[in-house]
Design a protein around this motif. Structure first.
Motif, PDB file in Angstrom:
ATOM      1  N   GLN A   1       5.519 -12.195 -10.764  1.00  0.00           N
ATOM      2  CA  GLN A   1       6.327 -11.820  -9.607  1.00  0.00           C
ATOM      3  C   GLN A   1       7.751 -11.568 -10.055  1.00  0.00           C
ATOM      4  O   GLN A   1       8.429 -12.492 -10.524  1.00  0.00           O
TER       5      GLN A   1
ATOM      6  N   LYS B   1       9.935  -8.483  -5.408  1.00  0.00           N
ATOM      7  CA  LYS B   1       8.628  -7.819  -5.383  1.00  0.00           C
ATOM      8  C   LYS B   1       7.529  -8.820  -5.065  1.00  0.00           C
ATOM      9  O   LYS B   1       7.704 -10.023  -5.180  1.00  0.00           O
ATOM     10  N   GLU B   2       6.377  -8.281  -4.698  1.00  0.00           N
ATOM     11  CA  GLU B   2       5.235  -9.136  -4.423  1.00  0.00           C
ATOM     12  C   GLU B   2       4.592  -9.594  -5.726  1.00  0.00           C
ATOM     13  O   GLU B   2       4.723  -8.952  -6.764  1.00  0.00           O
TER      14      GLU B   2
ATOM     15  N   PHE C   1      -0.820 -13.903 -13.061  1.00  0.00           N
ATOM     16  CA  PHE C   1      -0.102 -13.029 -12.144  1.00  0.00           C
ATOM     17  C   PHE C   1       1.368 -13.077 -12.507  1.00  0.00           C
ATOM     18  O   PHE C   1       1.815 -13.956 -13.244  1.00  0.00           O
TER      19      PHE C   1
ATOM     20  N   GLU D   1       1.880  -9.907  -8.376  1.00  0.00           N
ATOM     21  CA  GLU D   1       0.878  -8.924  -8.759  1.00  0.00           C
ATOM     22  C   GLU D   1      -0.042  -9.457  -9.857  1.00  0.00           C
ATOM     23  O   GLU D   1       0.363 -10.277 -10.691  1.00  0.00           O
TER      24      GLU D   1
ATOM     25  N   THR E   1      -4.625  -5.283 -15.883  1.00  0.00           N
ATOM     26  CA  THR E   1      -4.030  -4.208 -15.113  1.00  0.00           C
ATOM     27  C   THR E   1      -3.537  -3.140 -16.092  1.00  0.00           C
ATOM     28  O   THR E   1      -3.214  -3.435 -17.258  1.00  0.00           O
TER      29      THR E   1
END
Length: 128
Positions: free
Chosen positions: A39, A43-44, A37, A46, A61
């Motif tokens: 970050q 921002k969150e 992931f 992701e 992704t």
């Protein structure tokens, strides 16, 4: 319990490459699906990519498809993230995570709450 330690982050120019590593403790590494992931500031966190226990299934992704490659070496208890053609928008803290269980094949975990353990993160900065 699993402890995860990321390494390999740093500063790179746009278009460059980096390889992140995530070393896991314990003797049950092969029982975990692994994910990366990221970050970015403000921002969150992701999802980026995930790999099943054997390495036979991977998911990315859309924004990193064709540029990033996830892999794992179960003998070394390590998962890797090879990042190429880096862009400034890839700048973030990158985290590896582990999701326990045989259910994570063929479907791979993509949500934060599907993962059981997290590393402390490694900073990746891409300059333009």
């Amino acid at each position: 319990q699993v402890q995860l330690v990321e390494s390999g982050g740093g500063l790179v120019q746009a278009g460059g490459s980096l390889r992140l590593s995530c070393a896991a403790s314990g003797r049950t590494f092969r029982r975990y699906a692994m994910g990366w992931f990221r970050q970015a500031p403000g921002k969150e966190r992701e999802f980026v990519t995930a790999i099943n226990w054997s390495g036979g299934r991977r998911y990315y992704t859309d924004s990193v498809k064709g540029r990033f490659t996830i892999s794992r070496d179960n003998a070394k208890n390590t998962v890797y993230l090879q990042m190429s053609s880096l862009k400034p928008e890839d700048t973030a803290v990158y985290y590896c995570a582990a999701a326990y269980g045989s259910r994570w094949t063929p479907r791979l975990p993509k949500l934060l709450n599907e993962y059981d353990y997290w590393g402390q993160g490694t900073q990746v900065t891409v300059s333009s």
